[in-house]
Scaffold this active site. Structure first.
Site, PDB file in Angstrom:
ATOM      1  N   GLN A   1       1.974  -6.082  -3.223  1.00  0.00           N
ATOM      2  CA  GLN A   1       2.422  -6.149  -1.824  1.00  0.00           C
ATOM      3  C   GLN A   1       3.722  -5.352  -1.651  1.00  0.00           C
ATOM      4  OE1 GLN A   1       1.370  -9.607  -3.199  1.00  0.00           O
ATOM      5  NE2 GLN A   1      -0.542  -8.574  -2.795  1.00  0.00           N
TER       6      GLN A   1
ATOM      7  N   VAL B   1       8.106  12.653  -5.555  1.00  0.00           N
ATOM      8  CA  VAL B   1       7.518  12.873  -4.229  1.00  0.00           C
ATOM      9  C   VAL B   1       6.013  13.056  -4.409  1.00  0.00           C
ATOM     10  CG1 VAL B   1       7.445  14.392  -2.222  1.00  0.00           C
ATOM     11  CG2 VAL B   1       9.623  13.951  -3.345  1.00  0.00           C
TER      12      VAL B   1
ATOM     13  N   ARG C   1       2.136 -28.968  -6.876  1.00  0.00           N
ATOM     14  CA  ARG C   1       1.798 -29.450  -8.236  1.00  0.00           C
ATOM     15  C   ARG C   1       0.373 -29.990  -8.326  1.00  0.00           C
ATOM     16  NH1 ARG C   1       7.252 -32.511  -7.980  1.00  0.00           N
ATOM     17  NH2 ARG C   1       6.430 -32.478  -5.872  1.00  0.00           N
TER      18      ARG C   1
ATOM     19  N   LYS D   1       1.954   2.209  -5.036  1.00  0.00           N
ATOM     20  CA  LYS D   1       2.524   1.656  -6.283  1.00  0.00           C
ATOM     21  C   LYS D   1       1.627   1.955  -7.476  1.00  0.00           C
ATOM     22  CE  LYS D   1       2.432  -2.424  -4.369  1.00  0.00           C
ATOM     23  NZ  LYS D   1       2.090  -2.088  -2.989  1.00  0.00           N
ATOM     24  N   GLY D   2       0.293   1.793  -7.246  1.00  0.00           N
ATOM     25  CA  GLY D   2      -0.667   1.995  -8.339  1.00  0.00           C
ATOM     26  C   GLY D   2      -0.488   3.363  -8.966  1.00  0.00           C
ATOM     27  N   LYS D   3      -0.397   4.377  -8.116  1.00  0.00           N
ATOM     28  CA  LYS D   3      -0.280   5.745  -8.634  1.00  0.00           C
ATOM     29  C   LYS D   3       1.040   5.946  -9.384  1.00  0.00           C
ATOM     30  CE  LYS D   3       0.593  10.329  -7.101  1.00  0.00           C
ATOM     31  NZ  LYS D   3       0.368  11.415  -6.184  1.00  0.00           N
TER      32      LYS D   3
ATOM     33  N   THR E   1      -8.534  -3.377  -0.331  1.00  0.00           N
ATOM     34  CA  THR E   1      -9.151  -4.670  -0.624  1.00  0.00           C
ATOM     35  C   THR E   1     -10.124  -5.090   0.469  1.00  0.00           C
ATOM     36  OG1 THR E   1      -7.262  -5.334  -1.931  1.00  0.00           O
ATOM     37  CG2 THR E   1      -8.615  -7.123  -1.073  1.00  0.00           C
TER      38      THR E   1
ATOM     39  N   ASP F   1       0.807  -1.226   0.000  1.00  0.00           N
ATOM     40  CA  ASP F   1       0.000   0.000   0.000  1.00  0.00           C
ATOM     41  C   ASP F   1       0.836   1.270   0.000  1.00  0.00           C
ATOM     42  OD1 ASP F   1      -2.274  -1.609   0.097  1.00  0.00           O
ATOM     43  OD2 ASP F   1      -2.259  -1.632   2.290  1.00  0.00           O
TER      44      ASP F   1
ATOM     45  N   ALA G   1      -4.024  -7.821  -3.601  1.00  0.00           N
ATOM     46  CA  ALA G   1      -3.562  -6.466  -3.905  1.00  0.00           C
ATOM     47  C   ALA G   1      -4.746  -5.535  -4.129  1.00  0.00           C
ATOM     48  CB  ALA G   1      -2.697  -6.492  -5.160  1.00  0.00           C
ATOM     49  N   GLY G   2      -4.524  -4.271  -3.791  1.00  0.00           N
ATOM     50  CA  GLY G   2      -5.508  -3.241  -4.110  1.00  0.00           C
ATOM     51  C   GLY G   2      -4.718  -2.001  -4.474  1.00  0.00           C
ATOM     52  N   HIS G   3      -4.687  -1.673  -5.751  1.00  0.00           N
ATOM     53  CA  HIS G   3      -3.902  -0.537  -6.231  1.00  0.00           C
ATOM     54  C   HIS G   3      -4.855   0.566  -6.668  1.00  0.00           C
ATOM     55  CE1 HIS G   3      -0.403  -3.511  -7.240  1.00  0.00           C
ATOM     56  NE2 HIS G   3      -0.707  -3.481  -5.961  1.00  0.00           N
TER      57      HIS G   3
HETATM   58  P1  GDP Z   1      -0.708   0.366  -3.575  1.00  0.00           P
HETATM   59  O1  GDP Z   1      -1.328  -0.898  -3.118  1.00  0.00           O
HETATM   60  O2  GDP Z   1       0.767   0.414  -3.297  1.00  0.00           O
HETATM   61  O3  GDP Z   1      -1.013   0.698  -4.995  1.00  0.00           O
HETATM   62  O4  GDP Z   1      -1.339   1.522  -2.671  1.00  0.00           O
HETATM   63  P2  GDP Z   1      -2.904   1.686  -2.278  1.00  0.00           P
HETATM   64  O5  GDP Z   1      -3.631   2.162  -3.456  1.00  0.00           O
HETATM   65  O6  GDP Z   1      -3.402   0.464  -1.595  1.00  0.00           O
HETATM   66  O7  GDP Z   1      -2.809   2.785  -1.140  1.00  0.00           O
HETATM   67  C1  GDP Z   1      -2.254   4.044  -1.362  1.00  0.00           C
HETATM   68  C2  GDP Z   1      -3.321   5.110  -1.081  1.00  0.00           C
HETATM   69  O8  GDP Z   1      -2.704   6.374  -1.019  1.00  0.00           O
HETATM   70  C3  GDP Z   1      -4.367   5.220  -2.178  1.00  0.00           C
HETATM   71  O9  GDP Z   1      -5.587   5.586  -1.591  1.00  0.00           O
HETATM   72  C4  GDP Z   1      -3.830   6.340  -3.059  1.00  0.00           C
HETATM   73  O10 GDP Z   1      -4.861   7.046  -3.759  1.00  0.00           O
HETATM   74  C5  GDP Z   1      -3.204   7.241  -2.032  1.00  0.00           C
HETATM   75  N1  GDP Z   1      -2.039   8.003  -2.486  1.00  0.00           N
HETATM   76  C6  GDP Z   1      -1.041   7.634  -3.332  1.00  0.00           C
HETATM   77  N2  GDP Z   1      -0.081   8.592  -3.383  1.00  0.00           N
HETATM   78  C7  GDP Z   1      -0.483   9.577  -2.554  1.00  0.00           C
HETATM   79  C8  GDP Z   1       0.096  10.838  -2.150  1.00  0.00           C
HETATM   80  O11 GDP Z   1       1.184  11.221  -2.564  1.00  0.00           O
HETATM   81  N3  GDP Z   1      -0.632  11.576  -1.240  1.00  0.00           N
HETATM   82  C9  GDP Z   1      -1.841  11.168  -0.751  1.00  0.00           C
HETATM   83  N4  GDP Z   1      -2.461  11.933   0.138  1.00  0.00           N
HETATM   84  N5  GDP Z   1      -2.398  10.001  -1.107  1.00  0.00           N
HETATM   85  C10 GDP Z   1      -1.733   9.215  -1.987  1.00  0.00           C
HETATM   86  P1  IMO Z   2      -0.911  -4.163  -2.258  1.00  0.00           P
HETATM   87  O1  IMO Z   2      -0.457  -4.758  -3.567  1.00  0.00           O
HETATM   88  C1  IMO Z   2      -0.949  -4.489   2.106  1.00  0.00           C
HETATM   89  C2  IMO Z   2      -1.004  -8.557   3.753  1.00  0.00           C
HETATM   90  C3  IMO Z   2      -2.239  -9.014   4.498  1.00  0.00           C
HETATM   91  C4  IMO Z   2      -1.594  -9.976   5.488  1.00  0.00           C
HETATM   92  C5  IMO Z   2      -0.491 -10.641   4.679  1.00  0.00           C
HETATM   93  C6  IMO Z   2      -0.882 -11.974   4.057  1.00  0.00           C
HETATM   94  O2  IMO Z   2      -2.190  -3.421  -2.321  1.00  0.00           O
HETATM   95  O3  IMO Z   2       0.205  -3.404  -1.614  1.00  0.00           O
HETATM   96  P2  IMO Z   2      -2.442 -12.663   2.001  1.00  0.00           P
HETATM   97  O4  IMO Z   2      -3.892 -12.430   1.752  1.00  0.00           O
HETATM   98  O5  IMO Z   2      -1.521 -12.127   0.964  1.00  0.00           O
HETATM   99  O6  IMO Z   2      -2.143 -14.108   2.297  1.00  0.00           O
HETATM  100  O7  IMO Z   2      -2.133 -11.864   3.385  1.00  0.00           O
HETATM  101  O8  IMO Z   2      -0.192  -9.731   3.632  1.00  0.00           O
HETATM  102  N1  IMO Z   2      -1.250  -8.061   2.382  1.00  0.00           N
HETATM  103  C7  IMO Z   2      -1.186  -6.767   2.027  1.00  0.00           C
HETATM  104  N2  IMO Z   2      -0.979  -5.660   2.774  1.00  0.00           N
HETATM  105  N3  IMO Z   2      -1.083  -4.389   0.766  1.00  0.00           N
HETATM  106  C8  IMO Z   2      -1.257  -5.496  -0.010  1.00  0.00           C
HETATM  107  O9  IMO Z   2      -1.246  -5.454  -1.351  1.00  0.00           O
HETATM  108  C9  IMO Z   2      -1.359  -6.747   0.631  1.00  0.00           C
HETATM  109  N4  IMO Z   2      -1.569  -8.016   0.194  1.00  0.00           N
HETATM  110  C10 IMO Z   2      -1.480  -8.805   1.267  1.00  0.00           C
HETATM  111  O10 IMO Z   2      -2.876  -7.935   5.126  1.00  0.00           O
HETATM  112  O11 IMO Z   2      -0.974  -9.251   6.516  1.00  0.00           O
HETATM  113 MG    MG Z   3      -2.848  -1.557  -1.847  1.00  0.00          MG
END
Ligand code: GDP
Ligand code: IMO
Ligand code: MG
Length: 422
Positions: A218, A402, A142, A16-18, A294, A13, A39-41
């Site tokens: 992750q 940044v 397997r 990465k998505g951004k 997620t 989190d 994952a949730g991007h």
């Molecule tokens: P990911 O899993 O690494 O893609 O990250 P997530 O999407 O799960 O979580 C990042 C959160 O931070 C999302 O809600 C983004 O919209 C938000 N985000 C990303 N970059 C920035 C930033 O520079 N500032 C702020 N305030 N929010 C951001």
């Molecule tokens: P993104 O790609 C943050 C965490 C879960 C748990 C551990 C194992 O959005 O960064 P799993 O379901 O993979 O077996 O859970 O990993 N976890 C994440 N935490 N961001 C994620 O993905 C994650 N995917 C799994 O919360 O601690």
């Molecule tokens: Mg995420």
């Protein structure tokens, strides 16, 4: 043209998505190399928010190729839902390509993920309960069912029969192979057109000089081999896994961009030395809107940990860093940054402990940096700039971007990062 890996440097989190979405503008291919719907991007663009789970964060641009690689696990029902949700919002998924070697998450994987968490009780991992661990375990045993098995309904049915002979012993309600194959057919028919030899596709793109991004899910500290085991995911998010996960040689990768928040979050259980005690924890959570993409769970929040980040820089061979969410720290008059750990025997270290009990008991040693207490926009106030430079000095790495807000536009690209200038 060589490939670039974008990798999470903390516990996921990081944003990465951004960052991938931004870099995708000037790339032809964006490829996910591991993970699945855990994952949730998030991408915020033009006031609209997109949350991607399986599909790489390049999909929002028309004409790009988005690859789900062999190292991923795919829940067919959720992937079809994700495709439908994008199409319903006018985003074409014509550029999506799905590796036939990726493994499928089946209903028994989801059931067993939840059952094992319940069994573990107080010792649970806090998984996303998406069936990730059991699907990767079956792959290694397997016993897995792969994406390419859906190409032939007869083969799929046979695979279900073999798997269910074992899995039904564990399920509360046994499944029947024929029923499951019939129910799966609708999804299978939807996914067939996307299935491709993605390893060959990416290799050809690289040979033709196209720009390829390899997107990790992750983060480094959730890596199965090098993370905070057992509180990890069941695949390898680190950059070294990008080559195996896509099916290209490691010599194809030239740069590795780590993504880290300007602080740290963690969802799920496990040790977290810089987790904030007191009201600032909730303050960071509220300001950063730190709730899981997620699962909606509250993310635990902590101050930036340079020991963990240096470890991530090393494990990934990072060539630069993107530091996101610096704006969230604008509210604080002083900002602690962890520069070393103090171990139970009283010694101090700036290396990530190799043994889990040392890490579990590590106490952060902080340096406190002055805050800037003004909103961030086009340029960084002096104290914010100092914060970024402190990170660069601590990591011996350039911070090239940044993040100053969630929106696609809210990012400062640093053409002259401080570290390589010094
Ligand atoms: P990911 O899993 O690494 O893609 O990250 P997530 O999407 O799960 O979580 C990042 C959160 O931070 C999302 O809600 C983004 O919209 C938000 N985000 C990303 N970059 C920035 C930033 O520079 N500032 C702020 N305030 N929010 C951001
Ligand atoms: P993104 O790609 C943050 C965490 C879960 C748990 C551990 C194992 O959005 O960064 P799993 O379901 O993979 O077996 O859970 O990993 N976890 C994440 N935490 N961001 C994620 O993905 C994650 N995917 C799994 O919360 O601690
Ligand atoms: Mg995420």
């Amino acid at each position: 043209m060589p490939a670039t890996v974008i990798v999470g440097a903390q516990w996921g989190d990081e944003g990465k998505g951004k960052i991938v979405d931004l870099l995708a503008q000037s790339s032809e291919y964006v490829c996910r190399y591991q993970g699945g719907p855990n994952a949730g991007h998030t991408i915020v663009s033009g006031g609209e928010t997109f949350k991607l789970h399986h599909i790489p964060s390049g999909i929002l641009y028309e004409g790009k190729i988005s690859v789900i690689g062999a190292g991923c696990v795919v829940d067919p029902r959720l992937l079809v839902q994700e495709i439908d949700a994008l199409e319903a919002r006018g985003i074409s998924t014509a550029g999506l390509r799905l590796s036939g070697n990726a493994h499928l998450i089946m209903p028994w994987h989801v059931a067993s993920d939840s059952a094992s968490e319940r069994r573990l009780g107080r010792l649970q991992i806090g998984t996303t309960r998406r069936g990730i661990g059991p699907a990767y375990a079956d792959k290694a045993s397997r016993l897995g069912i792969r994406v390419q098995d859906v190409l032939d309904p007869k083969i799929l049915r046979q695979k279900f029969e073999t798997a269910l002979a074992e899995k039904n012993r564990l399920l509360d309600e046994p499944l029947e192979a024929g029923d499951l194959a019939d129910r799966m057919e609708e999804c299978a028919a939807r996914l067939r057109p996307y299935i491709a030899d993605t390893s060959l596709l990416v290799e050809r793109a690289l040979k033709e000089g196209q720009k390829v991004l390899l997107e990790g899910a992750q983060g480094t500290l959730l890596d199965l081999d090098h993370g905070t085991y057992p509180f990890v995911t069941s695949s390898n998010p680190i950059a070294g896994a990008a080559a195996t996960g896509i099916g290209i040689g490691p010599t194809r990768i030239e740069s590795v961009i780590g993504v880290a928040k300007a602080y740290v979050t963690r969802v799920g259980e496990g040790p977290f030395p810089t987790e904030i005690e007191g009201p600032d924890q909730a303050r960071v959570r509220d300001l950063g809107e730190e709730y899981g993409t997620t699962t909606g769970r509250e993310r635990r929040c902590g101050w930036l940990d340079l020991v963990g980040l240096r470890f991530a820089a090393r494990l990934n061979g990072m060539t630069s860093l993107a530091l996101t969410k610096l704006d969230v720290l604008s509210a604080f008059p002083e900002i602690p940054v962890c520069v070393r750990y103090r171990l139970p025997d009283g010694t101090e270290t700036d290396e990530f402990p190799a043994h889990q009990s040392d890490f579990h008991h590590a106490q952060p040693v902080y340096e406190t940096l002055p805050g800037w207490q003004e909103p961030l926009d086009g340029s960084l106030p002096r104290a914010a700039q100092r914060y970024v430079e402190f990170v660069e000095e601590g990591l011996e790495l350039d911070v090239i971007m940044v993040g100053t807000g969630a929106d696609r536009e809210s990012v400062i690209t640093r053409d002259q990062p401080a570290y390589s200038r010094s």
